[in-house]
Motif scaffolding. Sequence first.
Motif, PDB file in Angstrom:
ATOM      1  N   LEU B 170       1.247  38.541 -15.468  1.00  0.00           N
ATOM      2  CA  LEU B 170       2.560  38.072 -16.023  1.00  0.00           C
ATOM      3  C   LEU B 170       3.573  39.107 -15.765  1.00  0.00           C
ATOM      4  O   LEU B 170       4.295  39.565 -16.712  1.00  0.00           O
ATOM      5  N   CYS B 171       4.024  39.085 -14.610  1.00  0.00           N
ATOM      6  CA  CYS B 171       5.334  39.703 -14.295  1.00  0.00           C
ATOM      7  C   CYS B 171       6.447  38.842 -14.322  1.00  0.00           C
ATOM      8  O   CYS B 171       7.691  39.265 -14.157  1.00  0.00           O
ATOM      9  N   TYR B 172       6.043  37.381 -14.304  1.00  0.00           N
ATOM     10  CA  TYR B 172       7.169  36.542 -14.812  1.00  0.00           C
ATOM     11  C   TYR B 172       8.022  36.327 -13.530  1.00  0.00           C
ATOM     12  O   TYR B 172       9.024  35.684 -13.742  1.00  0.00           O
ATOM     13  N   LYS B 173       7.597  36.814 -12.332  1.00  0.00           N
ATOM     14  CA  LYS B 173       8.856  36.865 -11.246  1.00  0.00           C
ATOM     15  C   LYS B 173       8.870  35.203 -10.667  1.00  0.00           C
ATOM     16  O   LYS B 173       9.787  34.843 -10.472  1.00  0.00           O
ATOM     17  N   CYS B 174       7.696  34.415 -10.883  1.00  0.00           N
ATOM     18  CA  CYS B 174       7.736  33.113 -10.328  1.00  0.00           C
ATOM     19  C   CYS B 174       8.514  32.338 -11.271  1.00  0.00           C
ATOM     20  O   CYS B 174       9.652  31.697 -10.821  1.00  0.00           O
ATOM     21  N   VAL B 175       8.454  32.681 -12.594  1.00  0.00           N
ATOM     22  CA  VAL B 175       9.405  31.744 -13.793  1.00  0.00           C
ATOM     23  C   VAL B 175      10.798  32.202 -13.428  1.00  0.00           C
ATOM     24  O   VAL B 175      11.930  31.339 -13.357  1.00  0.00           O
ATOM     25  N   ARG B 176      11.040  33.383 -13.130  1.00  0.00           N
ATOM     26  CA  ARG B 176      12.402  33.969 -12.999  1.00  0.00           C
ATOM     27  C   ARG B 176      13.133  33.625 -11.809  1.00  0.00           C
ATOM     28  O   ARG B 176      14.257  33.046 -11.763  1.00  0.00           O
TER      29      ARG B 176
END
Lengths: 444, 852
Positions: B170-176
């Motif tokens: 859950l680093c959220y890099k993909c979503v960001r």
Amino acid sequence: MTFYSPVLTNAKEIAGHDKLHLFEFVEDEKQYQLKRYLKHGGYAAWKTVLGKMKPEEVIEEVKKSGLRGRGGAGFPTGMKWSFVPKDSPKERYLCCNADESEPGTCKDRVLMERDPHVVIEGMAIGAYAIGCHLMFCYIRGEFHHCIERIEKATEEAYSKGHLGKNIYGSGYDLEMIIHTGAGAYMCGEETGLLNSIEGEKGMARIRPPFPAIEGLWECPTIVNNVESLAAVPHIINRGADWYRSMGTEKSAGTKLFSLSGHINRPGNYEVELGFSLQKLIYDSNYGNGISDGKKLKAVIPGGVSTPFLTPDKVDVPLDYESLTEAGSMLGSGGVIVLHEDTCIVWTILKLIKFFRHESCGKCTPCREGTGWLEQIIQKIEDGRGGPDDLEKLDSICGNILGRTICPLGDAAVMPIQSTLKDWRDEWLYHIEHKKCLVKQDFGF
Amino acid sequence: MSEVVKEKITAVDTVTCTIDGQQITVPRGTSVFDAAGQIGIVIPAFCNHAKLKPVGACRMCYVEIEKMPKLQVSCATMATDGMVVSTNSQQVREGRKAVIEFTLINHPLDCPTCDKGGECDLQDLTFDHGYDDSRFGFDKMRFIEEEKRDTFDDLKIGPEIVLNRNRCILCYKCVRANKEAFGEYDIGAFERGDLTEINATPGGEVSNPFSGNLVEICPVGALTNSDWRYKIRVWLTKTVPSICNFSGSGTNITFYKEDHKNFVYRVTSRCNDAIDDGWLSDITRYGYQIVNSESRLKTPLIKKGGKQVKASWDEALAVIKKHMGQIKDQSGGVCIGGLISPSLDNASLYSFSKLFRTVFKSNNIDFRGDYRYLPSVTDSLFTIAASQPFSISDIEKSDVIITFGTDLIREHHNEYLKIRRAVNFYNSTVYSVNPYAVKTADIAKSEMVYSPGTDELVINGICLVAIEKKLVNSSAAAKLKSKISKLSPGVLAKLTGLSKEQFEELAEAISSAKKVTFIVGEIVARSLDRDKICAALSNLNKLFGVQDKGQLAVLSRYANSKGAQKLGLSATPYEIVKDELKKIWGEYPDCQPRNTDAMINLMKKEEIKGFITVGANPMRLYPDRSFASEGLEHVDFLVACDMFETETTELADVVLPLCSWAEYDGDYINLEGKVQTGKQAIKPKYESKAAFEIMELIARQLGAKLFENEQVKNEEIEKLLKLDSVLPWPDDFLKIEYEKKSSQDGYPVPLFICDDPHHSGHLTEKSPSLLNFSDSAYVELSKGLAAKIGVADGDPLRVESPVGKIVVPAKISPVLNSDVAIIPRNFSSTQTTSLLMRKKRVDSVKLTRVEE
């Protein structure tokens, strides 16, 4: 039943009082209607502000009054307003944080249900002070009745020209949007709330930039608690000095406390800041003592995010400074009283389950740590605790405290840390004897 | 941030802080993380990404800052004057240990079966910063699909992407990245707390044209793609730096190859801030698969008895020698023509030109086989507009960006992303001015959709309104007014379907801008009246002084279009190029130059008897299939070099297998004019050869020699590349005639044939991964038009033009809002160019529902 939420208040006492004001009309069944509100002097402050005051004067007045944020952090409201950059070409927004979700706290709810116009009036004055023309009221989704009342009140305010275009002929336009939450505790945190309004997932944002500089859609935004805003019209009507005359030097004014738990008269009480917690619990006008004549074990003074107080610390004035000194926080004013039969481990387990469930999942320590804590505490509660578990709890709490984006991580561990310190014998008893110190018939 | 502000920051506003005892001065607004990086101190992190906004989610990048009691996340803490930072104190080390511990409690230890093993951030950082053992002692949280009962929890969330939620940290890099860099919303975070999961949006799939990047930036093995999964361990591969062969900007890439199998395993980015920010389009990322394709041409083919049969190189060359020799001797070299792909390297292009001009002594060459009816003159206004300087990195420095006649997401992926970045990170303002609504519009301040075929009138409208509103220099205004004022802005507004206010908005934007980027794209380049449009652009440029404060150019579409122009691959090269060639060769054919269009015409007249195509497929891509096929079918002797069998090789008498760009070293010039080298990754597959080798072999068959050795070749190319290739705009304002064009009766819908967002040209349909995204033709139309015709998404639709007819499924576009039809040209299964007429300004079609 006259009210949707039949919470006991001290409105009667306040009626004859020249200082207490927030709850003055909350037992009036028609107060939610504009007509009655106007009869009680409603929207006078809004008219004064639009007719006679410059935005800076409003900010100055609120600053002078010493009003501090009633959502929990206690940040001076006027100062917060003054942080909005004067020369920014961007839109400005005001959000009323009506996502009251702190367990043990139900004061904003009463205000919104029974005196919705004062909230709207307070918002309007705040909006004017910061140069905002579009304000939001973010209401907790489960507060159906609040939503209904605020919506109705907003409609009325629009129809009678208290909101909308060119209000009272002043040339000032102000629109209001009611935004309801979807059941996340996280959205009561100001940046989570902003994300939610923007249509994003309710997750905290890193600060700085603070919302006053870059909030909604990267525009300057002020987020204020319902109770803070509700106090503003009174301050305008009666003057900063009047407000200042209440409370203590650093904690001016009055505060609503929601008293619950093992108490004879649970309810919402408006008192001046600096009021004795002891008196709030034991005085017959307020809590009227511990239920079933039991002994007091602990008090959570400001909602479940705040450290527990031991009985010897209960003789403390309810203001921001004194409670910090006593090792806890004034918080949102949700006072929860626990009597001697309450198991501390069981209580903490309930709390950590809540925080795990409500962790937004953005930053690692809170997301992973709350789950881990719950599992360890559950193990101890179930009588399967090991000798190193308390140290592990200490260590994990230490690894979360102060390491998260928003205060939810701190909120989750501070109560645990305080009980590990003050009730360590009880925790140890659980581990060593595989049963509870207080619950005699506790079966594992 | 405008350029002025940016300059101010670099010039004046700096801060000096101390990191681990070293002083460093950085621009205000630099994060502690980046400041430390500048002096070589690497702070570990999972969620930080140089091209995304900081979120401070992973908490791995803690540092200790004097006077701050708590640890701070360095990615989101800005350096300030006098700040004293410690990146490796006891407290910091303990903080990191704790984060690694938290991160690992629910992470499966399946490294031996995880594709990320060997290049996993979590693996590396655990090794560097973690505990040796675990204190956790509970069952790990598991996502398991109920029906699947699969402990690996592999979910296919897109045509290429496989998600393992258990591995996700859950680093959220993909979503960001999806949101901030690509403007896509097909992946998201759901639920909350430790149940939070990354997943495709409900009912959808992750299929945006940049989705491959999500896999590359995943710090763990949560997102993998079928391209790479379970094929090879990363440490068994070697990397080779190269250049994307499908885009004009020359995105930098890395090949991962394995020598024993002579196989390329994947392509990743090779971040070059000046060009690509490290983002690749899926075409770039998965397009390489054509290199490994089993269906590649393996040997030369020669036509025997009407059938193409396998042959050796010697046999094939002998046939070429015989026939080409014959044509050359009997009819003259002027009866031989050739068409080459502008995606080939400099050496191949130059060898091709030299073969034709010195051996055949013919001027019949071209590299633009997919543009209709190009004028044969050097200094056509279109050529001038296409030669203008352009800088990719100036896009984000521009406060005003105008995209005109370009559907960027189908033409220039890299610039599409750059523009998004300019808006999201530098507050640039974008105006999207196109004959149909495009995806870029979602970040545009205003989207203006004009009637197809009125491009130059839009430009005139902008100029006239600027004059009217006195936004421009008055003497220039007077001069221009006399040339174009025949139609008033009001009339122009009516003709173009825009409003005077919109002209005014654009005029205001251009005149008040501090720095402008004016991008002109393929919709203009492919237009029959491209010269007229470029004349209007010339006027606009002069009137507003666009190039004095920015840039205006028609962007080159292909990997080496600029190289082809610089090396003189058009029938009429720039004068200076021609002179230089004369100097180098000591000769230059004086025969009539003929471009693609002219050559095809001559084929019909049997004046062109021999024809060589190299990597070009005019039968598919020339925007009038019947015209192209009539010509090519008439050619006596056709040699076609390609990597695959194509519509063009089918007709050929000799087919020669061509190398891919991964199989030899080659130089390519991107749309900015920057020369970049693509290194050889693997040995040529099968019997394929590079185009420059083939040209040399043909020359030698005919008793000539192109180059003594490689050095000579490189020196000659070097001389040409040194020449200034920017052509000057005309000195005067130009008159622009308006011809009233009546629309074709019975064919009401304007048609645009272009690339699918997941394909480029005719080669990418050989990439299995790209086919997973899009594998056959369709007609894209707006919701309104679909409703009018009465079709739903996927229903078959008959598309008829005056010259052709195809039946393809309807695809309802979320973007289009006017009556146009968009059809891709990338699939051999449907010959979509058969709908086009080369002499039409705007092709139009009739759409009818196919009754069951």
